[in-house]
Scaffold this active site. Structure first.
Site, PDB file in Angstrom:
ATOM      1  N   VAL A   1      37.223  44.232  34.688  1.00 40.48           N
ATOM      2  CA  VAL A   1      37.573  43.162  35.624  1.00 40.48           C
ATOM      3  C   VAL A   1      37.745  41.822  34.918  1.00 40.48           C
ATOM      4  O   VAL A   1      38.735  41.117  35.136  1.00 40.48           O
ATOM      5  CB  VAL A   1      36.506  43.072  36.745  1.00 40.48           C
ATOM      6  CG1 VAL A   1      36.616  41.770  37.516  1.00 40.48           C
ATOM      7  CG2 VAL A   1      36.656  44.249  37.690  1.00 40.48           C
TER       8      VAL A   1
ATOM      9  N   CYS B   1      33.085  52.285  40.762  1.00 39.67           N
ATOM     10  CA  CYS B   1      32.810  51.459  41.943  1.00 39.67           C
ATOM     11  C   CYS B   1      32.266  52.232  43.143  1.00 39.67           C
ATOM     12  O   CYS B   1      31.174  51.943  43.617  1.00 39.67           O
ATOM     13  CB  CYS B   1      34.071  50.706  42.345  1.00 39.67           C
ATOM     14  SG  CYS B   1      34.517  49.464  41.126  1.00 39.67           S
TER      15      CYS B   1
ATOM     16  N   ARG C   1      33.042  56.542  33.976  1.00 37.65           N
ATOM     17  CA  ARG C   1      31.834  56.320  34.771  1.00 37.65           C
ATOM     18  C   ARG C   1      31.869  57.146  36.057  1.00 37.65           C
ATOM     19  O   ARG C   1      32.828  57.078  36.825  1.00 37.65           O
ATOM     20  CB  ARG C   1      31.685  54.822  35.095  1.00 37.65           C
ATOM     21  CG  ARG C   1      31.248  54.016  33.878  1.00 37.65           C
ATOM     22  CD  ARG C   1      31.166  52.533  34.161  1.00 37.65           C
ATOM     23  NE  ARG C   1      32.478  51.893  34.195  1.00 37.65           N
ATOM     24  CZ  ARG C   1      32.663  50.573  34.309  1.00 37.65           C
ATOM     25  NH1 ARG C   1      31.629  49.772  34.411  1.00 37.65           N
ATOM     26  NH2 ARG C   1      33.878  50.069  34.327  1.00 37.65           N
TER      27      ARG C   1
ATOM     28  N   GLU D   1      36.472  41.155  43.714  1.00 34.11           N
ATOM     29  CA  GLU D   1      37.725  41.637  43.128  1.00 34.11           C
ATOM     30  C   GLU D   1      38.057  43.012  43.708  1.00 34.11           C
ATOM     31  O   GLU D   1      37.193  43.857  43.829  1.00 34.11           O
ATOM     32  CB  GLU D   1      37.566  41.720  41.601  1.00 34.11           C
ATOM     33  CG  GLU D   1      38.812  42.155  40.888  1.00 34.11           C
ATOM     34  CD  GLU D   1      40.035  41.354  41.328  1.00 34.11           C
ATOM     35  OE1 GLU D   1      40.027  40.118  41.232  1.00 34.11           O
ATOM     36  OE2 GLU D   1      41.017  41.980  41.790  1.00 34.11           O
ATOM     37  N   PHE D   2      39.344  43.200  44.037  1.00 35.36           N
ATOM     38  CA  PHE D   2      39.763  44.460  44.669  1.00 35.36           C
ATOM     39  C   PHE D   2      40.729  45.260  43.797  1.00 35.36           C
ATOM     40  O   PHE D   2      41.318  46.227  44.270  1.00 35.36           O
ATOM     41  CB  PHE D   2      40.417  44.171  46.027  1.00 35.36           C
ATOM     42  CG  PHE D   2      39.488  43.481  46.986  1.00 35.36           C
ATOM     43  CD1 PHE D   2      38.561  44.213  47.714  1.00 35.36           C
ATOM     44  CD2 PHE D   2      39.518  42.104  47.145  1.00 35.36           C
ATOM     45  CE1 PHE D   2      37.686  43.580  48.597  1.00 35.36           C
ATOM     46  CE2 PHE D   2      38.655  41.453  48.022  1.00 35.36           C
ATOM     47  CZ  PHE D   2      37.732  42.194  48.750  1.00 35.36           C
ATOM     48  N   LEU D   3      40.916  44.855  42.536  1.00 37.21           N
ATOM     49  CA  LEU D   3      41.898  45.569  41.699  1.00 37.21           C
ATOM     50  C   LEU D   3      41.486  47.020  41.482  1.00 37.21           C
ATOM     51  O   LEU D   3      40.300  47.362  41.547  1.00 37.21           O
ATOM     52  CB  LEU D   3      42.076  44.861  40.351  1.00 37.21           C
ATOM     53  CG  LEU D   3      40.894  44.728  39.382  1.00 37.21           C
ATOM     54  CD1 LEU D   3      40.575  46.023  38.663  1.00 37.21           C
ATOM     55  CD2 LEU D   3      41.185  43.647  38.367  1.00 37.21           C
TER      56      LEU D   3
ATOM     57  N   ASN E   1      34.996  49.060  50.092  1.00 36.80           N
ATOM     58  CA  ASN E   1      34.810  50.258  49.263  1.00 36.80           C
ATOM     59  C   ASN E   1      34.192  51.405  50.058  1.00 36.80           C
ATOM     60  O   ASN E   1      34.556  52.569  49.874  1.00 36.80           O
ATOM     61  CB  ASN E   1      33.948  49.934  48.037  1.00 36.80           C
ATOM     62  CG  ASN E   1      34.797  49.401  46.894  1.00 36.80           C
ATOM     63  OD1 ASN E   1      36.019  49.300  47.026  1.00 36.80           O
ATOM     64  ND2 ASN E   1      34.180  49.057  45.787  1.00 36.80           N
TER      65      ASN E   1
ATOM     66  N   HIS F   1      44.310  61.913  49.936  1.00 36.63           N
ATOM     67  CA  HIS F   1      44.588  63.044  49.053  1.00 36.63           C
ATOM     68  C   HIS F   1      43.290  63.797  48.806  1.00 36.63           C
ATOM     69  O   HIS F   1      42.357  63.243  48.227  1.00 36.63           O
ATOM     70  CB  HIS F   1      45.170  62.551  47.722  1.00 36.63           C
ATOM     71  CG  HIS F   1      46.432  61.768  47.905  1.00 36.63           C
ATOM     72  ND1 HIS F   1      47.612  62.362  48.276  1.00 36.63           N
ATOM     73  CD2 HIS F   1      46.678  60.445  47.827  1.00 36.63           C
ATOM     74  CE1 HIS F   1      48.543  61.434  48.407  1.00 36.63           C
ATOM     75  NE2 HIS F   1      48.000  60.255  48.144  1.00 36.63           N
TER      76      HIS F   1
HETATM   77  N1  LIG Z   1      36.145  48.327  37.269  1.00 45.00           N
HETATM   78  C1  LIG Z   1      36.712  48.124  38.443  1.00 45.00           C
HETATM   79  O1  LIG Z   1      37.691  48.775  38.799  1.00 45.00           O
HETATM   80  C2  LIG Z   1      36.165  47.066  39.375  1.00 45.00           C
HETATM   81  C3  LIG Z   1      36.944  46.674  40.479  1.00 45.00           C
HETATM   82  C4  LIG Z   1      36.439  45.684  41.322  1.00 45.00           C
HETATM   83  C5  LIG Z   1      35.184  45.145  41.091  1.00 45.00           C
HETATM   84  N2  LIG Z   1      34.444  45.562  40.026  1.00 45.00           N
HETATM   85  C6  LIG Z   1      33.148  44.934  39.783  1.00 45.00           C
HETATM   86  O2  LIG Z   1      33.284  44.010  38.707  1.00 45.00           O
HETATM   87  C7  LIG Z   1      32.086  43.963  37.931  1.00 45.00           C
HETATM   88  C8  LIG Z   1      32.409  44.257  36.475  1.00 45.00           C
HETATM   89  O3  LIG Z   1      32.898  45.583  36.385  1.00 45.00           O
HETATM   90  P1  LIG Z   1      33.611  46.125  35.068  1.00 45.00           P
HETATM   91  O4  LIG Z   1      34.112  47.478  35.396  1.00 45.00           O
HETATM   92  O5  LIG Z   1      34.534  45.094  34.559  1.00 45.00           O
HETATM   93  O6  LIG Z   1      32.333  46.233  34.078  1.00 45.00           O
HETATM   94  P2  LIG Z   1      32.329  46.434  32.493  1.00 45.00           P
HETATM   95  O7  LIG Z   1      31.058  47.132  32.202  1.00 45.00           O
HETATM   96  O8  LIG Z   1      33.632  47.024  32.052  1.00 45.00           O
HETATM   97  O9  LIG Z   1      32.261  44.936  31.898  1.00 45.00           O
HETATM   98  C9  LIG Z   1      31.160  44.104  32.003  1.00 45.00           C
HETATM   99  C10 LIG Z   1      31.079  43.302  30.700  1.00 45.00           C
HETATM  100  O10 LIG Z   1      30.121  42.249  30.857  1.00 45.00           O
HETATM  101  C11 LIG Z   1      29.525  42.033  29.609  1.00 45.00           C
HETATM  102  N3  LIG Z   1      28.294  41.245  29.790  1.00 45.00           N
HETATM  103  C12 LIG Z   1      27.147  41.589  30.416  1.00 45.00           C
HETATM  104  N4  LIG Z   1      26.290  40.558  30.424  1.00 45.00           N
HETATM  105  C13 LIG Z   1      26.898  39.529  29.804  1.00 45.00           C
HETATM  106  C14 LIG Z   1      26.521  38.184  29.525  1.00 45.00           C
HETATM  107  N5  LIG Z   1      25.326  37.672  29.889  1.00 45.00           N
HETATM  108  N6  LIG Z   1      27.393  37.411  28.855  1.00 45.00           N
HETATM  109  C15 LIG Z   1      28.596  37.882  28.464  1.00 45.00           C
HETATM  110  N7  LIG Z   1      29.006  39.145  28.728  1.00 45.00           N
HETATM  111  C16 LIG Z   1      28.174  39.956  29.398  1.00 45.00           C
HETATM  112  C17 LIG Z   1      29.310  43.433  29.066  1.00 45.00           C
HETATM  113  O11 LIG Z   1      29.129  43.446  27.663  1.00 45.00           O
HETATM  114  C18 LIG Z   1      30.622  44.104  29.507  1.00 45.00           C
HETATM  115  O12 LIG Z   1      31.607  44.038  28.489  1.00 45.00           O
HETATM  116  C19 LIG Z   1      31.133  44.968  38.576  1.00 45.00           C
HETATM  117  O13 LIG Z   1      30.303  44.293  39.489  1.00 45.00           O
HETATM  118  C20 LIG Z   1      32.068  45.898  39.315  1.00 45.00           C
HETATM  119  O14 LIG Z   1      31.457  46.510  40.423  1.00 45.00           O
HETATM  120  C21 LIG Z   1      34.920  46.506  39.154  1.00 45.00           C
END
Ligand SMILES: NC(=O)c1ccc[n+]([C@@H]2O[C@H](COP(=O)([O-])OP(=O)(O)OC[C@H]3O[C@@H](n4cnc5c(N)ncnc54)[C@H](O)[C@@H]3O)[C@@H](O)[C@H]2O)c1
Length: 433
Positions: free
Chosen positions: A11, A263, A331, A151-153, A211, A254
């Site tokens: 994200v 998520c 995941r 975020e909704f991506l 979600n 589907h």
């Molecule tokens: N992946 C998706 O499709 C998606 C979609 C919508 C919302 N979200 C939400 O967005 C959030 C992030 O998800 P993601 O998939 O990007 O996670 P991710 O694990 O890919 O990325 C999180 C990053 O944060 C970093 N991090 C943690 N603590 C930190 C700090 N104190 N300082 C700097 N960096 C730090 C980690 O090293 C990691 O790289 C979650 O809450 C998730 O639920 C994810």
């Protein structure tokens, strides 16, 4: 606008790159030094279609930078986005907010002027209030507003989703923060993406409700698929027959092996925990979570049944490991439960995935990873399509059958018409038809 993105994962990196592409000046921060080193060297730490070009163009234009130094990145920022992970807390299913609070404290200690803190991570209702408490306690000299902006991506289509969202949700009552958020998202609402301004708690809940609803839709059609199998109906036709009704809609109908990913599993669980804390049951979601858990295990049994009920001495090819195509994200992928149940039954597993094998190897070291689908099916007793990557949609089925010990196919994504599989000599089973 000067924007700082804390967390450069799926994200944070996509959001940061897109904001810079709108013309903002963006710094993406991550604690993970290898991630930042890769980004600085022009290598993407994740697979997301189009991301490498977007990042390269904006780095070259001087609008996008990367650092591990949060303090210097927060200095002088107009808005700091928190996009760190909120995984399920081990043991109880609550969202683990330790990363969000740790980042909030670090940000508070680095604030040097008026600032807006924006929570983009998916966080339970009331988290923004606690982030605000941290700011009030640690920041004395500057006005700080705390905003929710979920975020909704979707992974695999993340850039398009970010740039052309169905809606932008912004939770704040603070007028200065509203103006900053309007300025940040202006390019999008010029494109007519609706912005919903609401209270912070409402905004936090919108993300979980969205979600949970989508997970419910998937689980609904999965149960209808089981009913189709029992009564001799076709779930793809049922999906079409109901999905063309605008009140229902075609998407997320589907049938498959159960939802997974980074998520839905954690967010449905976290919503249940919130509902318990507030003594307001959401029984539909309780059912969805339990049906989906059972389903992933049932898929392993379905494969064993196709093998004739006995796993020992058999070998199975798994095509597709990631929870959906066009991502490398493993995941909570359904493949993890399916492979585990096959290994438990004494089956040897060979697998292929176009982008997920590096992450899968760390989680499933016991299986054999192959160069492509044809290598994976070599000498196997069944092939199972778990993720509907494009490369699996036009396999030479006769070649696949010829390479196998026994031509058995379990198609958990209904990729092939049963008649095509039969023509190639397969004993074929799929979902709900
Ligand atoms: N992946 C998706 O499709 C998606 C979609 C919508 C919302 N979200 C939400 O967005 C959030 C992030 O998800 P993601 O998939 O990007 O996670 P991710 O694990 O890919 O990325 C999180 C990053 O944060 C970093 N991090 C943690 N603590 C930190 C700090 N104190 N300082 C700097 N960096 C730090 C980690 O090293 C990691 O790289 C979650 O809450 C998730 O639920 C994810």
């Amino acid at each position: 606008m000067r924007i700082t993105m804390i967390g450069s994962g799926y994200v944070g990196l996509v959001s940061g790159a897109c904001f810079s592409d709108f013309g903002h000046d963006v710094i993406c921060v991550d604690k993970d030094e290898s991630k930042i080193a890769a980004l600085e060297a022009g290598k993407m730490p994740i697979f997301e279609p189009g991301l490498d070009h977007l990042v390269a163009a904006n780095v070259a234009a001087g609008r996008l930078r990367f650092t591990t130094d949060l303090k210097s990145a927060v200095d002088g920022a107009d808005a700091v986005f928190i996009a760190v992970g909120t995984p399920s807390r081990r043991g109880d299913g609550h969202a683990d907010l330790s990363y969000v609070y740790a980042a909030s404290r670090e940000i508070a200690e680095a604030v040097t002027g008026p600032i807006v803190i924006v929570t983009k991570s998916t966080v339970p209702v009331g988290t923004g209030d606690k982030v605000e408490d941290i700011m009030t306690e640690l920041v004395k000299d500057h006005p700080v507003a705390v905003v929710s902006n979920p975020e909704f991506l979707r992974e695999g289509a993340a850039i398009g989703d970010f740039k052309r969202p169905d809606r932008i949700v912004i939770g704040t009552e603070d007028e200065r923060a509203k103006q900053v958020m309007r300025d940040i998202y202006r390019p999008l609402y010029l494109n007519e993406s609706p912005i919903i301004f609401t209270g912070r708690r409402t905004s936090e809940l919108i993300k979980y409700a969205a979600n949970a609803f989508l997970a419910t839709k998937i689980t609904f059609i999965n149960e209808i698929a089981d009913l189709c199998e029992a009564v001799g109906a076709n779930v793809q036709d049922v999906s079409r027959g109901i999905g063309l009704d605008n009140r229902i809609g075609k998407k997320f109908l589907h049938a498959g092996p159960g939802y997974g990913g980074s998520c839905f599993p954690k967010d449905t669980l976290a919503l249940l925990k919130t509902s318990e804390d507030y003594e307001t049951p959401v029984r539909i979601i309780e059912a969805v979570v339990s049906v989906n858990d059972n389903r992933k295990r049932a898929m392993g049994r379905k494969v064993l049944k196709a093998l004739g009920g006995e796993g020992k001495g058999k070998t199975v090819a798994i095509l597709g490991l990631t929870f959906k195509p066009n991502t490398d994200d493993m995941r909570d992928a359904p493949s993890l439960s399916i492979v585990q149940s096959l290994l438990d039954a004494g089956v040897a597993v060979r697998a292929h995935d176009p982008e997920g094998m590096a992450a899968a190897k760390a989680l499933m070291p016991e299986i054999v990873y192959c160069r492509d689908a044809y290598e994976a099916v070599q000498g196997t007793d069944a092939v199972v399509i778990v993720t509907e990557w494009d490369v699996y949609s036009a396999l030479d089925l006769k070649r696949v059958a010829a390479a196998m010990n026994a031509p058995v196919m379990v198609d958990l994504r209904n990729v092939y018409p049963p008649a095509d599989a039969a023509r190639a000599g397969f004993a074929y089973s799929s979902i709900g038809r």
